[in-house]
Every structure is written in structure tokens, then in C-alpha cells.
Design a protein around this motif. Structure first.
Motif, short mmCIF file in Angstrom:
data_model
loop_
_atom_site.label_atom_id
_atom_site.label_comp_id
_atom_site.label_asym_id
_atom_site.label_seq_id
_atom_site.Cartn_x
_atom_site.Cartn_y
_atom_site.Cartn_z
N GLN A 1 0.84 -1.21 0.00
CA GLN A 1 0.00 0.00 0.00
C GLN A 1 0.88 1.26 0.00
N LYS A 2 2.01 1.19 0.74
CA LYS A 2 2.94 2.33 0.79
C LYS A 2 3.49 2.61 -0.61
N LEU A 3 3.93 1.54 -1.30
CA LEU A 3 4.49 1.70 -2.64
C LEU A 3 3.43 2.27 -3.59
N ASP A 4 2.20 1.83 -3.41
CA ASP A 4 1.11 2.30 -4.25
C ASP A 4 0.90 3.80 -4.03
N LYS A 5 0.99 4.20 -2.76
CA LYS A 5 0.78 5.61 -2.40
C LYS A 5 1.87 6.51 -3.00
N PHE A 6 3.11 5.98 -3.07
CA PHE A 6 4.22 6.75 -3.63
C PHE A 6 3.95 7.18 -5.07
N MET A 7 3.06 6.42 -5.74
CA MET A 7 2.83 6.71 -7.17
C MET A 7 1.93 7.91 -7.39
N GLU A 8 1.20 8.30 -6.34
CA GLU A 8 0.28 9.43 -6.51
C GLU A 8 1.07 10.66 -6.92
N GLY A 9 0.53 11.41 -7.86
CA GLY A 9 1.24 12.62 -8.31
C GLY A 9 2.08 12.38 -9.55
N LYS A 10 2.33 11.11 -9.88
CA LYS A 10 3.08 10.81 -11.12
C LYS A 10 2.10 10.85 -12.29
N PRO A 11 2.60 10.96 -13.54
CA PRO A 11 1.68 10.94 -14.69
C PRO A 11 0.82 9.68 -14.67
N VAL A 12 -0.42 9.80 -15.17
CA VAL A 12 -1.38 8.68 -15.09
C VAL A 12 -0.83 7.42 -15.74
N ALA A 13 -0.20 7.56 -16.91
CA ALA A 13 0.33 6.37 -17.61
C ALA A 13 1.37 5.66 -16.76
N GLU A 14 2.22 6.46 -16.09
CA GLU A 14 3.28 5.89 -15.25
C GLU A 14 2.68 5.18 -14.03
N GLN A 15 1.62 5.81 -13.45
CA GLN A 15 0.94 5.18 -12.31
C GLN A 15 0.35 3.84 -12.72
N ASP A 16 -0.24 3.83 -13.92
CA ASP A 16 -0.90 2.63 -14.41
C ASP A 16 0.11 1.49 -14.56
N ILE A 17 1.25 1.80 -15.17
CA ILE A 17 2.31 0.79 -15.34
C ILE A 17 2.80 0.31 -13.98
N GLY A 18 3.08 1.29 -13.10
CA GLY A 18 3.60 0.96 -11.77
C GLY A 18 2.68 0.04 -10.99
N ARG A 19 1.37 0.31 -11.08
CA ARG A 19 0.41 -0.51 -10.32
C ARG A 19 0.30 -1.91 -10.89
N GLN A 20 0.37 -2.02 -12.22
CA GLN A 20 0.35 -3.35 -12.85
C GLN A 20 1.55 -4.17 -12.39
N LEU A 21 2.73 -3.53 -12.36
CA LEU A 21 3.94 -4.24 -11.94
C LEU A 21 3.84 -4.67 -10.47
N LEU A 22 3.26 -3.78 -9.64
CA LEU A 22 3.07 -4.12 -8.22
C LEU A 22 2.15 -5.31 -8.05
N GLN A 23 1.10 -5.37 -8.89
CA GLN A 23 0.16 -6.50 -8.80
C GLN A 23 0.87 -7.82 -9.09
N GLU A 24 1.78 -7.80 -10.05
CA GLU A 24 2.53 -9.03 -10.38
C GLU A 24 3.39 -9.46 -9.19
N THR A 25 3.99 -8.46 -8.51
CA THR A 25 4.83 -8.77 -7.35
C THR A 25 3.97 -9.36 -6.23
N ALA A 26 2.80 -8.76 -6.01
CA ALA A 26 1.90 -9.26 -4.97
C ALA A 26 1.47 -10.69 -5.29
N ALA A 27 1.19 -10.95 -6.57
CA ALA A 27 0.77 -12.30 -6.99
C ALA A 27 1.86 -13.30 -6.67
N TYR A 28 3.11 -12.92 -6.95
CA TYR A 28 4.25 -13.81 -6.67
C TYR A 28 4.38 -14.07 -5.17
N ALA A 29 4.25 -13.00 -4.37
CA ALA A 29 4.44 -13.14 -2.92
C ALA A 29 3.34 -13.99 -2.29
#
Length: 726
Positions: free
Chosen positions: A343-371
Motif C-alpha cells: 500500500q505504501k508503494l502504491d501511495k508513492f505513485m500518486e502525483g506521477k503521470p497517469v500512464a506511469e501510475q498505471d504501469i507501476g500498479r500493474q507491476l506491483l500487482q505481479e509482485t503481490a501475486a508472486y508473494a
């Protein structure tokens, strides 16, 4: 222009090796033949040789573009040991003018075969003009994933490499990376204008690496110290996301007699170089670092890589774990995971361009799935990189060594596949789950999907099953994620075939990462377990002492202290001080000796091997805070003022004050209580604790909550413990 040489002979002459690894020979020959080359090779596979050897054989100077100054220095030093001075150089911001002039003189004379440059240095006008007049043999782009926003380490300056190459002059390009999904691979080739490049892809499987994900609890520092103490003298890297945590953890490790150093971009470059050299020369055992450490570091015997914080992407995780066991020997990779960190990492993305946030969140989801998955971690990782791992059990990850019972999910898979088709293969997994479970979210209402006859088809089923069903359907090849439109679920031919004739589909449920889970990992062979017999004996002794002193048992020692005594077996008063909730004050109590004597006798009679050397010392910073609080209370400073002065909120201050009184130090906070509380309230709460057999805050709130606030109960509990226990 093809170039024919005896490569095995050249390998022996320049590097002393008698045979190539994997695809190295074919890659080098392809480059010598003048072709663009794309190399996807895991860490430790021998990427650097693919451009070092051809640079020594071809006419002119090869330019290696690399993002890391540390890597350049490391590789130039290694080549200088094998050939004459000046054969390899680097050009970056760490050099002064005299050094730069020397580099240029060596290039002009034709002596320099290999020039490492940072992308920022490559774009400087001076350097471009100089290199235009130089014969370039080829360009090597190392860590090529930095070109892609989908890569784990995107650097905008990498996007400018192709235009600069066009200015300097055409020559073959070799792009190399240790991690790249299909999306990243496409991005790299497109951006470098090398879509016709010959591609060499090695297997990403590192069979010698053991993967484990542990629940991140408040005792994570202690777990790490115990792990390192049980692997004495072995080299390891611990990755943290923040520089502050890097500094703190390195200090804690040193306080516990571990040879550890911090490494991050905020340190002076001379100190960073020294730290790196100390690690290579084994003066330091453990490096605590941000992700910048270790790229290209040629240390073959790193035995463990620990992720204190879960990384932002699986590519980053794979590359960082890849620094372990490069010699083919043991490599233990442990990651600590908590949903709060995510959730902290997700929060860090706020304020970044929307496209970058979108990519970042997708990558985070993959990490969560692995964990969170209970599937073979190797299978999951390799699938992410587009590789199929044929076995069901790799025998070398926590999930395979402790497999969960499989459950039938044929019905769920049918619902999933039908849903993907019904919503036109146009949505991501979180939307698909909302649709299946019948959640009328804003997005679903906007698409009018609540009126679809399949909407809510799985609402009566266990909601926790849908994530593992999707993840394991992806691995099994029934669905796929759209590479170009990242994250959209599509059905495959195998999925359509399954729908025509459904068969058994066994899955394992995900792990439950409960935030309040306090124990060590159940798969953790390195942690000692609570000794239930000793725990009962210690509680009996506590009851006896409490009765004699006419005090509630928890005033003598808290449950958490008793449990730790029954885990760590302290047999001296000095060792007792390291038990949670026990400090100098408690150790001075006459009954303290009875507890350590009981443990010593028990250990002797039961022939128990203790791990006393695994005691964990805290660092002075926390002790200093406690000292400041004690001094302020002695001066009768209001507690809310102390909290403000120390940058704590009031609840955090009470945590600290509780720790102080529970560990045996007496504090008098009457001056503050008299200011903020009614005398009758104080008496009621005090009497409650005097008669209660537990100091549990929840129990006290249930009993007193209608008349007293949580803070009031905590304040009087502090007064009670201070007066009764100390």
C-alpha cells in the motif's frame, strides 16, 4: 563484414577460459559478422564477455553504454589486469579534466578497445564531436531494459541513445539485459531501431537459487540477524527501498557483531567505491543497500540475498536475487512481504503521470501475486518471463518444500473463462473478479455489466479463490495477459478447448498474509520455536512470585517476555536483558535470578543446545529516545509536549513510555494525570488493573470503555505498572 577468428583460442588467450558458456560463442560470432544482436541472459550467465571479447578482436573502439559508474570501474579494473593499461577506459562524471584528456589520448592512438560511458556522458556535445572522429567497432547497450517504461529501472536518458548513435556514426549494436518480459523486449528493439536484430534468449531458470517469501512482522530485524548468525562469514546483500532504512539496518547489524556496511546513492562516491571493494575483498560480509548495488558486480559467491522490502516489480526482484550463487553454489533468496508495504508503494505513485501510475500498479500487482501464491515460485517467475517450467515441484522453494493441499476449481475456471468472453476480453483481473463476485462498482455500472446474466455467477463461492484461479489459469495457459495492452485478460485456444470439454483443474489457495501474524515463518528452519514445557514452568514460577508479592502475574513479566524466555533460553541476568520487555530495572528485581536459574536447570536436565549467541542488540538511537523521554518526565514536562518535541504522535509516545515501565524503570506521571484526568476515573481504572488477571488493553476497553477513553486507560495502566512492578 564478416570476421573469422578462432574464438575458443581467443577466449583462452585473453580470458584464460577453455570453453564458452551457453550461447556466448554464437552471440560473439553474430556481432563479428556485423549484425545487430539482442541478448537476453540471466545474471551470472556471462553477458559482459559477449562484448568484451569482440572489442579486443575488432578494429576500432567499442562503446559500452552502462548506467552504473560502479560497474564501469569494476569491469575496467578487471580488463586492465588481463591486458595492458589503457585497453579499457570509462568516461563519466567521476573523472576530472586531466583524466578525461588521458582517456581521449589513448582512444586517438588506437590503444583503447573498450570505452564505457554513462548515457548522460554520451549525450554531451564535446564527447559526441570527439567520438565522431573515432573509428567505432560496435555499440553495446548494457542493462538495456532501462530503455523501457515497463522495465524495472526506466531511465529517460536511455531513450536518447539511438539519435546520438546516428550522430556519431553507424556500427552494429548489441543490446544486453538480464530481465525482460515480451513487452520490454519489443520496447528495447523498437527504441534502438534494431527490430531485425538476431535474438539470443537463455533460460531464466537458476536451479541453485532457493526462493522463499516470509511474512514481515515487527521482529523482521531479529529474524535477519538470526539468519546471518547461522550463516557466519558468508557474503550477502540485503535490499531496502529507502536510504534511511539502509542506514538503520546496517547500524543494527554492526551492533550485533555482523560485518555490515550501508550502500546507497546518497553516499560520497569514494565511500561507495570503498564499500564495494571491501565487499569484493571480503572485509565486509553483508551489504545493506538500495537497488543500485550489485549490478554487474562480479562476485560469484554471494550466498544470500534478502529483500527487507518487497520490490516494485518482479523484474527488479529477479535481477536482485540473481546476484546470489553466480558460481552455481548455494544461493538463498528470502523476501519479507506485508500488504502494508504494498500500500505504501502504491501511495508513492500518486502525483506521477497517469500512464506511469498505471504501469507501476500493474507491476506491483505481479509482485503481490508472486508473494501471495502457493504455487512453485520458480514456475511463477519463469512464467512471468515467458518461459515454461515443466515440473510441478522444483524442490527448492518454500512452496514446493511445504506444499499446500490442492483443491478442485473446475467450476470456478469455467465461470472465469465464460466471464472473459462475455466482457469481450477487454478488462483486467480486478474488474473480472468484481464482475464474478457481483460487486456493483462505479466501473461496472458505467459499462452496464450489472445487467449481464453472468454477473455475480461466483458470488456464493469463497472470494479468496478468484485470485489464485486467475493466476494459475495464466500459468496453465487457459488465459493470457495482453502484452501491448498490459493487463487485459484474453482467452487462449486451450481455454476455448477447456470450455468445450471441462476437466479437473486443481489449484492451491494463496497464502494468507495476516498483518497481525506475529510468529516466524512456518517454513523457517533457522528460527527456534517456543518450548511449551518450559513456558508452562515459567508461568507457574511467575504465578508463585506474583502471589508472594501480592501482585497480578503480568506485573512480574508480560506473556511476551515469558514466551521469548521459552524460545531463547537466557541463563544469565545479562542475557535476560535482551528479552523483550525486560530492562535494567527488571533484572535488578530479586525474582529475576529465580527465572534464569530455572531456565539453566531446565537446559541442563534436557540437554538443550542454546542459541545464546543469537541475542539481538538494539541500537543506541532507540535507547537515546527513551533516555530523552525519561529525563523529560523527571522534569515534569507535559506528555503531549514531549511527543511534539520528539516528533511522535501521542499514541506513539505512550508506546515508548509503556516499553520503559514494562522493562522495569519506574516513572511518575502523576503530575500529568492530575492535569488531564478526573481523580475518580484514575481510581476506577487503577482498581480494575489491580483486580484483573490480564493487562490486555482490549479487555480493559470492553470493561471500562463507556466511561474512559483508550488514552486514559493506557495512562493509568502506565501508572499501575510503574508502581506495582518497579
Amino acid at each position: 563484414m564478416a570476421m573469422k577468428v578462432n574464438l575458443t583460442q581467443a577466449l583462452k588467450q585473453f580470458f584464460g577460459f577453455s570453453q564458452f558458456k551457453g550461447d556466448q560463442e554464437r552471440i560473439i560470432q553474430n556481432l563479428l559478422d556485423g549484425n545487430d544482436t539482442f541478448v537476453l541472459m540471466p545474471t551470472g550467465g556471462g553477458k559482459s564477455l559477449c562484448y568484451q571479447l569482440p572489442s579486443l578482436l575488432m578494429e576500432g573502439t567499442a562503446i559500452v553504454i552502462s548506467p552504473l559508474i560502479a560497474l564501469m570501474k569494476n569491469q575496467v579494473d578487471a580488463i586492465s589486469m588481463m591486458s595492458e593499461e589503457g585497453t579499457a577506459h570509462y568516461l563519466n562524471s567521476s573523472l576530472n579534466k586531466a583524466a578525461i584528456d588521458q582517456v581521449k589520448a589513448d582512444i586517438r592512438s588506437g590503444k583503447t578497445k573498450l570505452l564505457y560511458v554513462a548515457p548522460e556522458s554520451l549525450t554531451k556535445e564535446d564527447n559526441v564531436n570527439f567520438l565522431k572522429k573515432t573509428k567505432i567497432s560496435f555499440y553495446a547497450i548494457d542493462e538495456a531494459h532501462c530503455i523501457s517504461e515497463w522495465g524495472h529501472d526506466f531511465r529517460p536518458e536511455y531513450r536518447r541513445i539511438r539519435p546520438i548513435i546516428n550522430q556519431i556514426g553507424e556500427a552494429p549494436i548489441i543490446a544486453l539485459t538480464a530481465t525482460a518480459t515480451d513487452k520490454v523486449r519489443t520496447d528495447i528493439k523498437k527504441n534502438l531501431g534494431m527490430s531485425d536484430a538476431t535474438e539470443f534468449k537463455s533460460s531464466f531458470n537458476r536451479p541453485n537459487l532457493y526462493y522463499e517469501v516470509r511474512n514481515k512482522t515487527k521482529d523482521v530485524d531479529k529474524e535477519i540477524i538470526k539468519f546471518i548468525k547461522q550463516h557466519p562469514g558468508k557474503s550477502g546483500i540485503i535490499y531496502c527501498l529507502s536510504r534511511k532504512k539502509v542506514e538503520e539496518l546496517a547500524e543494527i547489524l554492526r551492533a550485533n557483531d555482523i560485518k555490515a556496511q550501508a550502500y546507497h546513492a546518497g553516499l560520497e562516491s569514494a565511500l561507495r567505491s570503498q564499500t564495494q571493494d571491501d565487499f569484493l575483498m571480503e572485509k565486509t560480509d553483508v551489504i545493506v543497500a538500495t537497488i543500485a548495488f550489485g549490478m554487474g558486480i562480479d562476485k560469484p559467491d554471494v550466498r544470500f540475498v534478502i529483500h527487507y522490502d518487497i520490490p516494485k516489480s518482479l523484474e527488479g526482484y529477479y535481477q536482485e536475487t540473481g546476484r546470489a550463487g553466480r558460481d552455481g553454489g548455494e544461493g538463498v533468496c528470502i523476501a519479507f512481504y506485508s500488504k502494508k508495504d504494498l500500500q505504501k508503494l502504491d501511495k508513492f505513485m500518486e502525483g506521477k503521470p497517469v500512464a506511469e501510475q498505471d504501469i507501476g500498479r500493474q507491476l506491483l500487482q505481479e509482485t503481490a501475486a508472486y508473494a501471495e501464491t502457493s504455487v512453485c515460485r520458480r514456475k511463477m517467475l519463469l512464467h512471468y518471463f515467458g518461459e515454461i517450467y515443466p515440473k510441478d515441484n522444483c524442490q527448492n522453494c518454500d512452496n514446493c518444500l511445504h506444499p499446500k493441499t490442492k483443491i478442485e476449481a473446475q467450476e470456478q475456471l469455467v465461470i472465469l473463462l465464460n466471464t472473459v468472453i462475455t466482457i469481450k476480453e477487454n478488462f483486467r483481473s480486478d474488474y473480472v473478479i468484481d464482475f464474478i463476485t457481483g460487486k456493483e462498482t462505479e466501473e461496472i455500472l458505467a459499462h452496464k455489466h450489472q445487467n449481464n446474466e453472468l454477473f455475480g455467477a461466483g458470488e456464493d463461492m469463497d472470494e479468496k479463490l478468484w485470485n489464485p484461479v486467475i493466476r494459475q489459469a495464466l500459468i496453465a495457459g487457459f488465459i493470457k495477459k495482453d502484452v501491448e495492452n498490459y493487463g487485459l485478460l484474453k482467452i487462449t485456444a486451450a481455454g476455448k478447448k477447456f470450455l468445450k470439454k471441462p476437466e479437473s483443474f486443481m489449484i492451491v489457495e494463496d497464502k494468507d498474509f495476516d498483518e497481525d501474524y506475529e510468529n516466524a515463518s512456518e517454513h523457517d528452519g533457522t528460527m527456534t520455536a517456543l518450548d511449551p514445557t518450559l513456558s508452562i514452568m515459567l508461568k507457574d514460577l511467575r504465578k508463585k512470585v506474583a502471589k508472594k508479592m501480592e501482585r497480578p502475574p503480568y506485573v512480574i513479566f508480560q506473556d511476551v517476555s515469558i514466551e521469548q524466555m521459552a524460545t531463547d533460553y537466557p541463563i544469565t541476568l545479562e542475557e535476560l536483558k535482551n528479552i523483550q520487555g525486560v530492562g535494567e530495572g527488571k533484572v535488578k528485581q530479586p525474582y529475576a535470578k529465580e527465572f534464569v536459574d530455572l531456565i539453566a536447570k531446565y537446559c541442563k536436565e534436557n540437554d538443550i543446545t542454546r542459541q545464546a549467541d543469537l541475542r539481538v542488540r538494539t541500537v543506541a538511537k532507540k535507547s537515546m529516545l527513551k533516555v530523552k523521554i525519561i529525563q523529560a518526565i523527571d522534569r515534569q514536562v507535559a506528555l503531549d509536549d514531549i511527543a511534539n518535541a520528539q516528533g511522535l504522535d501521542f499514541s506513539e509516545l505512550l508506546d515508548e513510555v509503556e516499553a520503559i515501565v514494562y522493562s522495569g524503570t519506574r516513572l511518575n506521571i502523576d503530575y500529568f494525570l492530575d492535569e488531564v484526568m478526573d481523580e475518580d476515573h484514575i481510581d476506577d481504572i487503577y482498581d480494575y488493573f489491580a483486580e484483573s488477571d490480564t493487562d490486555s488493553l482490549d479487555a480493559a476497553i470492553d470493561e471500562l470503555g463507556s466511561e474512559c477513553s483508550e488514552d486514559e486507560i493506557r495512562l493509568v495502566r502506565i501508572k499501575f505498572i510503574s508502581e506495582m512492578a518497579n
